[in-house]
Design an enzyme around this catalytic site. Sequence first.
Site, PDB file in Angstrom:
ATOM      1  N   HIS A   1      76.374 -23.909  18.484  1.00 16.11           N
ATOM      2  CA  HIS A   1      77.631 -24.739  17.481  1.00 16.11           C
ATOM      3  C   HIS A   1      77.224 -25.957  16.916  1.00 16.11           C
ATOM      4  O   HIS A   1      77.814 -26.944  16.107  1.00 16.11           O
ATOM      5  CB  HIS A   1      78.684 -24.548  18.082  1.00 16.11           C
ATOM      6  CG  HIS A   1      78.712 -25.673  19.515  1.00 16.11           C
ATOM      7  ND1 HIS A   1      78.205 -24.870  20.503  1.00 16.11           N
ATOM      8  CD2 HIS A   1      79.063 -26.887  19.774  1.00 16.11           C
ATOM      9  CE1 HIS A   1      78.683 -26.603  21.305  1.00 16.11           C
ATOM     10  NE2 HIS A   1      78.647 -27.438  20.601  1.00 16.11           N
TER      11      HIS A   1
ATOM     12  N   ASP B   1      77.208 -17.759  21.971  1.00 16.41           N
ATOM     13  CA  ASP B   1      76.612 -19.360  21.507  1.00 16.41           C
ATOM     14  C   ASP B   1      75.512 -20.044  22.264  1.00 16.41           C
ATOM     15  O   ASP B   1      75.524 -20.753  22.685  1.00 16.41           O
ATOM     16  CB  ASP B   1      77.661 -21.075  21.805  1.00 16.41           C
ATOM     17  CG  ASP B   1      77.677 -22.095  21.785  1.00 16.41           C
ATOM     18  OD1 ASP B   1      77.373 -22.383  20.867  1.00 16.41           O
ATOM     19  OD2 ASP B   1      78.415 -23.112  21.628  1.00 16.41           O
TER      20      ASP B   1
ATOM     21  N   GLY C   1      79.085 -34.389  22.448  1.00 15.48           N
ATOM     22  CA  GLY C   1      77.176 -35.090  22.569  1.00 15.48           C
ATOM     23  C   GLY C   1      76.254 -34.545  23.731  1.00 15.48           C
ATOM     24  O   GLY C   1      74.873 -34.305  23.717  1.00 15.48           O
TER      25      GLY C   1
END
Length: 267
Positions: free
Chosen positions: A73, A119, A212
């Site tokens: 992602h 992912d 982040g």
Amino acid sequence: MRRLVVFAFLVASAYGCGLPTFPPVLSRVVAGEDVRPHSWPWQISLQSDGSGRWRHVCGGTLISSDWVLTAAHCINDRYNYSVELGKHSLKTTEEGSITISAATIISHDDYNTMLSRNDIALIKLSSPVTFSDTVMPACLPARGVVLPHGAPCYVSGWGRLSTSGPAADLLQQALLPVVGQETCSLPDWWSVLATDKMVCAGGDGITAGCNGDSGGPLNCQNPDGSWVVHGAVSFGSGQGCNVLQKPTVFTKVSSYIDWINTAMTNN
């Protein structure tokens, strides 16, 4: 290419994967804290030019001289990416740090955006790095390894210091005990969103990965002292970064060892 991959693995082993020159200071505090500089030398900052200038967008883990592990992602095909290695402060020019462009990016073919399934992504650097005190690979787990409930692991990254807070300048670490899949998949935890190809960690309502930190490592220590990347930060609660019984969810690296080996060998 297979011989080159094997050679890179042997070099990493000889240098000592997961064995930092400057071992991390492992306190048992529940909140995140500044790390000892270069104590997670496999931690990378993934930088994107998507905003018109290069900036940190995600974390990742150096796993060989020319491959980085991160989350699918984190990748947008419209942007260019580079990798900063050997960093402690993102705002300071530091001796021993290097920036290398991404040559090839491989996201899992079955990555599901809506459910965060598979992912995981690999980034091949445009040139191999030379291992040093500040740049070193983490070890990969054996295929299929399942961490026990309560295992003491650490998340590291430059993500936000709180849900609405600023992004970190100095690399942070936080203790996140593993939450077993049996607990994490309970209805009042992550329910069906937590699969056996994920690792949950944290969930105390105080400490968690945040925006982040995506793609960055879940660092867990072997009995011999070496550090293994058991997870890549995948998702957390939309209500905030530190919600009770909503632990940080990582892609479980041990479920993708064959995929990693095949991708590295064929590219």
